[in-house]
Enzyme design. Structure first.
Site, PDB file in Angstrom:
ATOM      1  N   LEU A  20       1.179   3.722   2.258  1.00 14.79           N
ATOM      2  CA  LEU A  20       1.984   3.908   3.471  1.00 14.79           C
ATOM      3  C   LEU A  20       2.901   2.709   3.708  1.00 14.79           C
ATOM      4  O   LEU A  20       4.077   2.864   4.035  1.00 14.79           O
ATOM      5  CB  LEU A  20       1.045   4.097   4.678  1.00 14.79           C
ATOM      6  CG  LEU A  20       1.734   4.211   6.042  1.00 14.79           C
ATOM      7  CD1 LEU A  20       2.646   5.439   6.104  1.00 14.79           C
ATOM      8  CD2 LEU A  20       0.694   4.274   7.161  1.00 14.79           C
ATOM      9  N   GLY A  47       0.809  -1.216   0.000  1.00  9.97           N
ATOM     10  CA  GLY A  47       0.000   0.000   0.000  1.00  9.97           C
ATOM     11  C   GLY A  47       0.843   1.266   0.000  1.00  9.97           C
ATOM     12  O   GLY A  47       2.078   1.226   0.077  1.00  9.97           O
ATOM     13  N   LYS A  94     -12.876   1.838  11.618  1.00  8.90           N
ATOM     14  CA  LYS A  94     -11.511   2.063  12.117  1.00  8.90           C
ATOM     15  C   LYS A  94     -11.536   2.173  13.647  1.00  8.90           C
ATOM     16  O   LYS A  94     -10.630   1.682  14.326  1.00  8.90           O
ATOM     17  CB  LYS A  94     -10.909   3.333  11.507  1.00  8.90           C
ATOM     18  CG  LYS A  94     -10.590   3.240  10.016  1.00  8.90           C
ATOM     19  CD  LYS A  94      -9.488   2.246   9.690  1.00  8.90           C
ATOM     20  CE  LYS A  94      -8.133   2.719  10.138  1.00  8.90           C
ATOM     21  NZ  LYS A  94      -7.056   1.760   9.699  1.00  8.90           N
ATOM     22  N   TYR A 113     -16.513   4.339   7.438  1.00 16.65           N
ATOM     23  CA  TYR A 113     -15.053   4.168   7.519  1.00 16.65           C
ATOM     24  C   TYR A 113     -14.570   4.468   8.944  1.00 16.65           C
ATOM     25  O   TYR A 113     -13.848   3.655   9.550  1.00 16.65           O
ATOM     26  CB  TYR A 113     -14.370   5.097   6.509  1.00 16.65           C
ATOM     27  CG  TYR A 113     -12.867   5.160   6.634  1.00 16.65           C
ATOM     28  CD1 TYR A 113     -12.056   4.082   6.292  1.00 16.65           C
ATOM     29  CD2 TYR A 113     -12.246   6.325   7.103  1.00 16.65           C
ATOM     30  CE1 TYR A 113     -10.670   4.157   6.424  1.00 16.65           C
ATOM     31  CE2 TYR A 113     -10.863   6.406   7.229  1.00 16.65           C
ATOM     32  CZ  TYR A 113     -10.088   5.318   6.887  1.00 16.65           C
ATOM     33  OH  TYR A 113      -8.714   5.398   7.020  1.00 16.65           O
TER      34      TYR A 113
END
Ligand code: NAP
Length: 280
Positions: free
Chosen positions: A8, A6, A129, A125
């Site tokens: 990051l 990904g 999270k 989202y």
């Protein structure tokens, strides 16, 4: 580390390797972490001292329609990785988001959110999270949860990349002025995550680019540094409707001495442009 392919994750893997760490990255092709047995097998195979957990379902708008899938990745997979790490006595550093806050900061003028502020996600989202944060803390006492915001870097979809492409193609763009946050370059966040991995500090940490701006101000600075003459018109979130609600204010700051401090967001934008130009 997870999510190694990904935006990051690939940066964290490269930076950990550059530090001389014996770093190993896994991503979806190596196994789906929503399966607890897969998470356990992967960690048992590599026996890490610490896991930097970057794997996630990050599409904020798609999460509204697919909350079950987002929950499976952001909460269940996080629980699986945290539990597997705990069984091996390994530490977990997991990445979370400013979208755990609703943006309805009552203080006037608004102040940045710190770690002890109450969470209240507006959308799927942020909910998933936040469920991940709770699961990680519940499954592994040796955890650091690093909340970050408005992330950008090479190797992934992000707002500055979209705006640079739009700016190159158009004479003018319209960008919202009434959402304010903390833009964060992956090259600034990654060392902070590695510092947290090497520390024994536990709990939630706010690790975002220093300062604050609106999406509009971010675009103005981006174009200035990139030498683009594209005009940046002002618009509002109400005029620019998207499937998922976003907090109007999600500036992050830290109240904890142990938190690694990141440079100013403007430095991150400049570094990002260098990184795009030079591939490093
Ligand atoms: N991007 C932002 O603006 C932002 C802001 C705040 C916080 N964050 C957080 O920062 C972290 C990194 O985000 P990012 O932008 O680098 O995300 P990214 O580029 O989408 O990377 C996430 C990686 O996780 C992988 N993955 C997804 N589901 C998986 C599963 N079930 N098992 C194993 N791997 C899986 C993805 O694979 P596929 O691509 O194949 O699905 C992807 O390679 C995330 O925790 C995110 O929530 C991001």
């Amino acid at each position: 580390m997870t999510g190694a392919a990904g935006m990051l994750g690939h940066r964290v893997l490269a930076d950990a390797t550059a530090r001389g760490w014996d770093a190993i990255g896994v991503d979806l092709p190596d196994g789906d972490l929503t399966d607890p047995a897969v998470a356990q097998d992967l960690l048992e195979e590599h026996t890490p001292d610490a896991v930097v957990h970057c794997a996630a379902f990050v599409d904020v708008d798609r999460a509204e329609e697919h909350e079950d899938t987002a929950l499976a990745v952001n909460a269940d997979a996080s629980a699986n990785v945290a539990a597997a790490a705990a069984m091996l006595g390994a530490r977990i550093v997991a990445v979370s988001t400013d979208y755990v806050f609703d943006g309805k900061m009552l203080a006037r003028p608004p102040r940045p959110y710190v770690e002890s502020d109450p969470t209240a996600p507006l959308g799927a989202y942020g909910r998933t999270k936040l469920a991940g944060e709770v699961a990680i803390a519940g499954h592994n006492p040796n955890h650091a949860i690093a909340r970050t915001a408005w992330l950008f870097g090479v190797g992934g979809k992000n707002f500055p990349d979209t705006m640079l492409k739009a700016g190159a193609a158009r004479d003018e763009v319209a960008v919202v002025t009434d959402q304010v946050g903390s833009p964060t370059w992956t090259g600034h966040l990654s060392p902070a995550l590695l510092d947290l991995a090497a520390s024994d500090a536990v709990g939630v940490f706010h690790t975002a680019g220093g300062g604050q701006c609106s999406w509009h101000a971010l675009t103005v600075e981006l174009y200035r540094l990139a030498g683009l003459a594209t005009r940046v018109n002002e618009t509002t979130a109400a005029e620019f409707q998207r499937p998922a609600p976003r907090p109007a204010w999600s500036v992050l700051a830290t109240e904890r001495d142990e938190t690694p401090r990141l440079p100013a967001w403007q430095d991150g934008v400049a570094e990002y442009l260098n990184e795009r130009e030079n591939g490093s």
